[in-house]
Design a protein around this motif. Sequence first.
Motif, PDB file in Angstrom:
ATOM      1  N   UNK A 213       0.859  -1.170   0.000  1.00 31.85           N
ATOM      2  CA  UNK A 213       0.000   0.000   0.000  1.00 31.85           C
ATOM      3  C   UNK A 213       0.904   1.231   0.000  1.00 31.85           C
ATOM      4  N   UNK A 214       0.452   2.270  -0.689  1.00 36.10           N
ATOM      5  CA  UNK A 214       1.204   3.527  -0.703  1.00 36.10           C
ATOM      6  C   UNK A 214       0.200   4.659  -0.907  1.00 36.10           C
ATOM      7  N   UNK A 215       0.434   5.781  -0.217  1.00 40.50           N
ATOM      8  CA  UNK A 215      -0.461   6.922  -0.388  1.00 40.50           C
ATOM      9  C   UNK A 215       0.350   8.211  -0.357  1.00 40.50           C
ATOM     10  N   UNK A 216      -0.031   9.146  -1.225  1.00 41.28           N
ATOM     11  CA  UNK A 216       0.616  10.452  -1.216  1.00 41.28           C
ATOM     12  C   UNK A 216      -0.352  11.506  -1.708  1.00 41.28           C
ATOM     13  N   UNK A 217      -0.045  12.734  -1.361  1.00 49.97           N
ATOM     14  CA  UNK A 217      -0.813  13.874  -1.862  1.00 49.97           C
ATOM     15  C   UNK A 217       0.038  14.580  -2.901  1.00 49.97           C
ATOM     16  N   UNK A 218      -0.572  14.925  -4.031  1.00 45.10           N
ATOM     17  CA  UNK A 218       0.132  15.686  -5.066  1.00 45.10           C
ATOM     18  C   UNK A 218      -0.672  16.945  -5.385  1.00 45.10           C
ATOM     19  N   UNK A 219       0.052  17.964  -5.759  1.00 47.54           N
ATOM     20  CA  UNK A 219      -0.555  19.249  -6.102  1.00 47.54           C
ATOM     21  C   UNK A 219      -0.568  19.390  -7.619  1.00 47.54           C
ATOM     22  N   UNK A 220      -1.728  19.728  -8.169  1.00 45.41           N
ATOM     23  CA  UNK A 220      -1.827  20.039  -9.595  1.00 45.41           C
ATOM     24  C   UNK A 220      -1.620  21.535  -9.788  1.00 45.41           C
TER      25      UNK A 220
END
Length: 157
Positions: free
Chosen positions: A17-24
């Motif tokens: 499992x992996x989770x991240x937040x990215x900004x557009x």
Amino acid sequence: MADGLLSAPLNEGLMMWFQKQVQLRPYHRGFHLVTTEITEKLPELKNYKTGLCHIFLPHTSASLTLNENADPNVRHDMEAFSNHYIPENEEYFLHVIEGSDDMPAHIKSSLFGADVMIPIADGWLVLAIWQGIWLGEHRDCGGSRHLIITLQGEGYT
């Protein structure tokens, strides 16, 4: 995609499992193809042999959907269609404190949705040849949007 790919056993290898937040980057109002922008910010995808990629947009005036990735006229036509059927400045809208595009943006967000789920195979998102991830920016000044991306699946051993 090979026929055997879908029948590959899921009990081999390492389940991850992996989770991240990215900004557009900020986009003007309309529908925008963001597949490349997302995948460039997701090098971790290459660690997955098979799995699922869930992309969630935690905003109430924008949307995510999958659709045509080649002809930009499709995105233009989708914006024209949604503005025709969900117009601004309707007298029955009560929620207008942030402007005439506010309530229509909330409706579009609910109709188009706030997430997409895409299969992963051999470190890549499994999209059809003419398919891409769209950001629907439904505000005149929506600003930068962020995504929460969750990967789950079998890693390479």
